[in-house]
Scaffold this motif. Structure first.
Motif, PDB file in Angstrom:
ATOM      1  N   LYS A 156       0.830  -1.208   0.000  1.00  0.00           N
ATOM      2  CA  LYS A 156       0.000   0.000   0.000  1.00  0.00           C
ATOM      3  C   LYS A 156       0.862   1.253   0.000  1.00  0.00           C
ATOM      4  CE  LYS A 156      -3.571   2.441   2.638  1.00  0.00           C
ATOM      5  NZ  LYS A 156      -4.460   2.397   3.835  1.00  0.00           N
ATOM      6  N   SER A 157       1.887   1.276   0.866  1.00  0.00           N
ATOM      7  CA  SER A 157       2.767   2.440   0.938  1.00  0.00           C
ATOM      8  C   SER A 157       4.072   2.035   1.604  1.00  0.00           C
ATOM      9  CB  SER A 157       2.114   3.599   1.713  1.00  0.00           C
ATOM     10  OG  SER A 157       1.808   3.201   3.049  1.00  0.00           O
ATOM     11  N   ILE A 158       5.117   2.795   1.316  1.00  0.00           N
ATOM     12  CA  ILE A 158       6.415   2.581   1.947  1.00  0.00           C
ATOM     13  C   ILE A 158       6.918   3.921   2.461  1.00  0.00           C
ATOM     14  CG2 ILE A 158       7.543   2.685  -0.326  1.00  0.00           C
ATOM     15  CD1 ILE A 158       9.732   0.859   0.839  1.00  0.00           C
ATOM     16  N   HIS A 159       7.384   3.931   3.702  1.00  0.00           N
ATOM     17  CA  HIS A 159       7.800   5.163   4.384  1.00  0.00           C
ATOM     18  C   HIS A 159       9.245   4.979   4.850  1.00  0.00           C
ATOM     19  CE1 HIS A 159       3.443   6.056   4.546  1.00  0.00           C
ATOM     20  NE2 HIS A 159       3.354   4.746   4.735  1.00  0.00           N
ATOM     21  N   VAL A 160      10.118   5.856   4.384  1.00  0.00           N
ATOM     22  CA  VAL A 160      11.560   5.653   4.524  1.00  0.00           C
ATOM     23  C   VAL A 160      12.213   6.810   5.263  1.00  0.00           C
ATOM     24  CG1 VAL A 160      13.724   5.400   3.240  1.00  0.00           C
ATOM     25  CG2 VAL A 160      11.630   4.328   2.369  1.00  0.00           C
ATOM     26  N   LEU A 161      13.055   6.478   6.236  1.00  0.00           N
ATOM     27  CA  LEU A 161      13.944   7.489   6.809  1.00  0.00           C
ATOM     28  C   LEU A 161      15.262   7.414   6.068  1.00  0.00           C
ATOM     29  CD1 LEU A 161      14.659   9.569   9.119  1.00  0.00           C
ATOM     30  CD2 LEU A 161      15.854   7.641  10.158  1.00  0.00           C
ATOM     31  N   GLY A 162      15.666   8.527   5.465  1.00  0.00           N
ATOM     32  CA  GLY A 162      16.960   8.492   4.790  1.00  0.00           C
ATOM     33  C   GLY A 162      17.175   9.670   3.870  1.00  0.00           C
ATOM     34  N   GLY A 163      18.435   9.862   3.517  1.00  0.00           N
ATOM     35  CA  GLY A 163      18.798  10.880   2.550  1.00  0.00           C
ATOM     36  C   GLY A 163      18.861  12.276   3.134  1.00  0.00           C
ATOM     37  N   THR A 164      19.265  13.200   2.296  1.00  0.00           N
ATOM     38  CA  THR A 164      19.325  14.613   2.665  1.00  0.00           C
ATOM     39  C   THR A 164      18.728  15.449   1.537  1.00  0.00           C
ATOM     40  OG1 THR A 164      21.497  15.015   1.656  1.00  0.00           O
ATOM     41  CG2 THR A 164      21.496  14.214   3.930  1.00  0.00           C
ATOM     42  N   ILE A 165      18.233  16.613   1.874  1.00  0.00           N
ATOM     43  CA  ILE A 165      17.680  17.516   0.867  1.00  0.00           C
ATOM     44  C   ILE A 165      18.769  18.411   0.293  1.00  0.00           C
ATOM     45  CG2 ILE A 165      16.030  19.374   0.430  1.00  0.00           C
ATOM     46  CD1 ILE A 165      14.325  18.268   2.705  1.00  0.00           C
ATOM     47  N   ILE A 166      19.650  18.908   1.152  1.00  0.00           N
ATOM     48  CA  ILE A 166      20.685  19.849   0.715  1.00  0.00           C
ATOM     49  C   ILE A 166      22.092  19.316   0.972  1.00  0.00           C
ATOM     50  CG2 ILE A 166      19.212  21.882   0.972  1.00  0.00           C
ATOM     51  CD1 ILE A 166      20.566  22.398   3.680  1.00  0.00           C
ATOM     52  N   GLY A 167      22.200  17.996   1.168  1.00  0.00           N
ATOM     53  CA  GLY A 167      23.515  17.401   1.329  1.00  0.00           C
ATOM     54  C   GLY A 167      24.134  17.596   2.695  1.00  0.00           C
ATOM     55  N   TYR A 168      23.281  17.728   3.722  1.00  0.00           N
ATOM     56  CA  TYR A 168      23.763  17.892   5.098  1.00  0.00           C
ATOM     57  C   TYR A 168      23.932  16.499   5.693  1.00  0.00           C
ATOM     58  CZ  TYR A 168      24.019  19.929   9.812  1.00  0.00           C
ATOM     59  OH  TYR A 168      24.422  20.320  11.069  1.00  0.00           O
ATOM     60  N   GLY A 169      25.073  15.881   5.427  1.00  0.00           N
ATOM     61  CA  GLY A 169      25.261  14.492   5.783  1.00  0.00           C
ATOM     62  C   GLY A 169      25.620  14.266   7.238  1.00  0.00           C
ATOM     63  N   ASN A 170      25.346  13.054   7.707  1.00  0.00           N
ATOM     64  CA  ASN A 170      25.794  12.665   9.047  1.00  0.00           C
ATOM     65  C   ASN A 170      26.640  11.397   9.029  1.00  0.00           C
ATOM     66  OD1 ASN A 170      23.712  10.853   8.466  1.00  0.00           O
ATOM     67  ND2 ASN A 170      22.919  10.831  10.553  1.00  0.00           N
ATOM     68  N   ALA A 171      26.830  10.812   7.829  1.00  0.00           N
ATOM     69  CA  ALA A 171      27.728   9.665   7.692  1.00  0.00           C
ATOM     70  C   ALA A 171      28.929  10.000   6.827  1.00  0.00           C
ATOM     71  CB  ALA A 171      26.977   8.480   7.084  1.00  0.00           C
ATOM     72  N   SER A 172      28.762  10.970   5.961  1.00  0.00           N
ATOM     73  CA  SER A 172      29.834  11.524   5.139  1.00  0.00           C
ATOM     74  C   SER A 172      29.495  12.999   4.963  1.00  0.00           C
ATOM     75  CB  SER A 172      29.907  10.804   3.787  1.00  0.00           C
ATOM     76  OG  SER A 172      28.904  11.272   2.912  1.00  0.00           O
ATOM     77  N   PRO A 173      30.343  13.780   4.308  1.00  0.00           N
ATOM     78  CA  PRO A 173      30.003  15.204   4.146  1.00  0.00           C
ATOM     79  C   PRO A 173      28.654  15.452   3.488  1.00  0.00           C
ATOM     80  CG  PRO A 173      32.314  14.864   3.636  1.00  0.00           C
ATOM     81  CD  PRO A 173      31.713  13.492   3.843  1.00  0.00           C
ATOM     82  N   CYS A 174      28.160  14.482   2.717  1.00  0.00           N
ATOM     83  CA  CYS A 174      26.904  14.737   2.000  1.00  0.00           C
ATOM     84  C   CYS A 174      25.884  13.607   2.102  1.00  0.00           C
ATOM     85  CB  CYS A 174      27.183  15.030   0.529  1.00  0.00           C
ATOM     86  SG  CYS A 174      28.126  13.745  -0.313  1.00  0.00           S
ATOM     87  N   ALA A 175      26.208  12.527   2.801  1.00  0.00           N
ATOM     88  CA  ALA A 175      25.300  11.379   2.820  1.00  0.00           C
ATOM     89  C   ALA A 175      24.760  11.108   4.220  1.00  0.00           C
ATOM     90  CB  ALA A 175      26.011  10.131   2.289  1.00  0.00           C
TER      91      ALA A 175
END
Length: 330
Positions: A156-175
């Motif tokens: 029916k639907s899938i809801h995901v936590l992940g990614g960045t909108i403006i590249g404000y990463g927390n695992a790499s500079p942009c991810a």
């Protein structure tokens, strides 16, 4: 009858814990037909034990089946992911003695069926009604879709936590961490699901913009309940990190990233601003691996998602806070 039929894919993690607690506090309004575990914040063994502890806290081990899943990403590269500085070495703040106590025997409560197989089976049992709540790396979901390409058609639907909108990463500079942990899985999910089912993404910046106010968080931590005392104990390591960010003016509140995904699943009115676009996840590049690519200007590319996804940009803080408060006090 439950209003929502949910399957949760997760990698606890203290914020995963908060998210799972929010969902279980809403039973029987929601029906959680299974929780599948994947390596992410910590290894698969710790993730699975942690999940059992959280479900046991709500006395729901006989109601909610727990499945062990993938122990590594789709493509294992010679690089390490380590979030123990935040979640603790065991993923739940290194608080093994708080009830429910940590024990290897908790694994006895895990189903023999592999999580990927469980996803496929449950998608058939609840075809057209099942909502996937994805709190960690998307390895299990992607592997299930690879095994059965018709899986997205039954969701029916899938809801995901992940990614960045403006590249404000927390695992790499942009991810962001989840997509960086398994970029190939995230790429696969966005290639296969959006054309068949509603697909929502809560990016990292959205979660950090809606941290829990320190005064409210302190009120939550002063509650004397089994749920609150458990969370207080496991959040102790993460709290040191969050307190430092707040003291330096880098954050306005305590961020429980996964809890914002469960918020929008439980109450769609929590979303106050969103946008639709085709997306993908980069899986090459020395710095760009795991980056969330959004086609803001509809430029087009064969690497983009099969259809547009909904990117959640802003949330109603009052709704988020109310759900979190009820989780610990009711």
């Amino acid at each position: 009858m439950a209003e929502k039929i949910l399957l949760v894919d997760t990698d606890p993690g203290v914020d995963d814990c908060a998210a799972l607690m929010m969902l279980m506090s809403q039973v029987p309004k929601v029906k959680i037909v299974g929780i599948t575990c994947a390596a992410g914040n910590v290894g698969i063994r710790d993730v699975t034990i942690n999940t059992v502890r959280i479900v046991k806290l709500f006395n729901m081990l006989n109601e909610i089946p727990i499945f062990g899943g993938c122990s590594e990403p789709m493509v294992l590269l010679p690089q390490t992911q380590d979030s123990t500085f935040y979640h603790g070495r065991d993923g739940l703040g290194e608080a093994p003695d708080v009830y429910p106590e940590r024990s290897e025997s908790l694994l006895d409560h895990v189903q023999a069926e592999h999580g990927v197989n469980a996803i496929l089976r449950l998608s058939k049992e609840y075809a057209g009604r099942l909502q996937l709540v994805c709190l960690g790396a998307l390895t299990n979901i992607a592997m299930a879709a690879k095994l059965d390409i018709d899986l997205p058609k039954r969701i029916k639907s899938i809801h995901v936590l992940g990614g960045t909108i403006i590249g404000y990463g927390n695992a790499s500079p942009c991810a962001e961490y989840n997509f960086f942990t398994d970029p190939e899985a995230a790429y696969t999910v966005f290639r296969m699901f959006p054309q068949h089912c509603k697909t929502e993404v809560v990016p990292y910046e959205t979660t950090t913009a809606h941290g829990i106010r320190p005064d409210l968080f302190n009120k939550l931590m002063s509650v004397d309940s089994m749920r609150a005392n458990f969370f207080k104990a496991i959040f102790s390591t993460a709290k040191i990190y969050e307190d430092d960010l707040i003291a330096k003016g880098l954050s306005q509140g305590y961020c429980l990233c996964d809890a914002y995904v469960t918020t929008i699943v439980l109450n769609e009115n929590a979303v106050t601003k969103s946008k639709s676009a085709k997306v993908t996840v980069e899986f090459s590049g020395s710095l760009s691996r795991g980056s969330f690519i959004i086609d803001h200007k509809n430029k087009g590319s064969p690497f983009l998602s099969s259809a547009e996804v909904t990117i959640i940009e802003e949330l109603d803080d009052a709704i988020c806070e109310d759900l979190i408060m009820k989780t610990f006090t009711e």
